[in-house]
Scaffold this active site. Structure first.
Site, PDB file in Angstrom:
ATOM      1  NE  ARG A  11      -3.730  -2.363  -0.005  1.00  0.00           N
ATOM      2  CZ  ARG A  11      -3.598  -3.644  -0.319  1.00  0.00           C
ATOM      3  NH1 ARG A  11      -2.405  -4.092  -0.735  1.00  0.00           N
ATOM      4  NH2 ARG A  11      -4.597  -4.482  -0.211  1.00  0.00           N
ATOM      5  CB  CYS A 173      15.705  29.157  17.298  1.00  0.00           C
ATOM      6  SG  CYS A 173      17.367  29.035  16.610  1.00  0.00           S
ATOM      7  CB  CYS A 186       0.908  13.866  31.931  1.00  0.00           C
ATOM      8  SG  CYS A 186       1.885  12.361  32.070  1.00  0.00           S
TER       9      CYS A 186
END
Length: 258
Positions: A11, A173, A186
């Site tokens: 695929r 940056c 979390c």
């Protein structure tokens, strides 16, 4: 590729932008994934199923019950095991033809540089700014593309940093080390489980695009996702000529850490 691989990846091969040549690039690639948790799980699973020939998982943690809400590479039966070993088992169960290296360690600067130099692409799937900056420094020094992702609560973000491109910014940056960003865990703030799957899958897609040199990677852009309203926002990110990490690589002021 042998007949089994041609069938497995058919695929992909049907896509004009990939074909046999693109799939072979994936098979020849080495992707290093820093973090085998919420982001590293979906990213690694898609990279393995998609045919990345060599995947290295780097993480020093073990599988915990609280991980299973979102870290889809691990199972209830592997609680207590090192995440990298659990991840290796999961990836080889999907695709036994690839090579998976499991490194149970918290890699320091020298080790990260060594890994970055062996990688085609590095994925930062870690959960803290110190690691993200260390991985960024290693990738800048090695000239290896970096795909960075982060998720907390219902918010996700990702970007690609490619030091091979003179105009491309690095992670520092965008998020300078001296700006005092605070880590939000979390474990205290929570995270919406499907969101790490979305961001991790996009990290895998960006890595594959870089390897096959197709499309336009997220270089110079920060992609942000509001999971509550399913809204994507992209903002441009310019390289800082005075960045202490990447400026010296481009012959400008600053001190690159090697």
């Amino acid at each position: 590729m042998n007949d089994n691989q041609l069938l497995r990846y058919s695929r992909h091969i049907l896509l004009d932008d990939i074909g046999i040549e693109g799939q072979q690039r994936l098979l020849d690639a080495h992707v290093v994934i820093i973090g085998a948790g919420g982001l590293g799980s979906p990213a690694a699973l898609y990279l393995a199923s998609g045919g990345i020939g060599h995947i290295t998982l780097v993480d020093d943690d073990t599988v915990d019950l609280t991980n299973l809400q979102r870290q889809v590479m691990h199972t209830n039966g592997r609680i207590g095991e090192p995440k990298v070993e659990s991840g290796r088992a999961a990836l080889l169960a999907i695709n036994p033809d690839i090579e998976v290296t499991a490194l149970r360690e918290r890699a320091g600067p020298e080790r990260l540089l060594e890994l970055a130099r062996t990688a085609t692409v590095v994925l930062d799937c870690s959960d803290n700014f110190a690691t993200r900056h260390a991985v960024n420094r290693a990738c800048v020094a090695a000239g290896t593309p970096l795909v960075s992702g982060a998720v907390i609560r219902f918010d996700g973000q990702l970007a690609v940093f490619d030091a091979r491109q003179p105009a491309a910014p690095c992670y520092a940056c965008l998020f300078p080390e001296d700006t005092g960003f605070e880590d939000v865990a979390c474990s205290t703030m929570g995270v919406f489980a499907p969101l790490v799957g979305v961001v991790g899958a996009v990290q895998a897609a960006e890595a594959m695009k870089l390897i096959m040199a197709i499309g336009e990677p997220l270089v110079g852009r920060l992609l942000m996702l509001d999971g509550k309203y399913m809204e994507w926002t992209a903002i441009g990110v310019a390289r800082n000529p005075a960045c202490p990490v990447c400026a010296a690589r481009h012959g400008e002021s600053g001190n690159t850490v090697d």
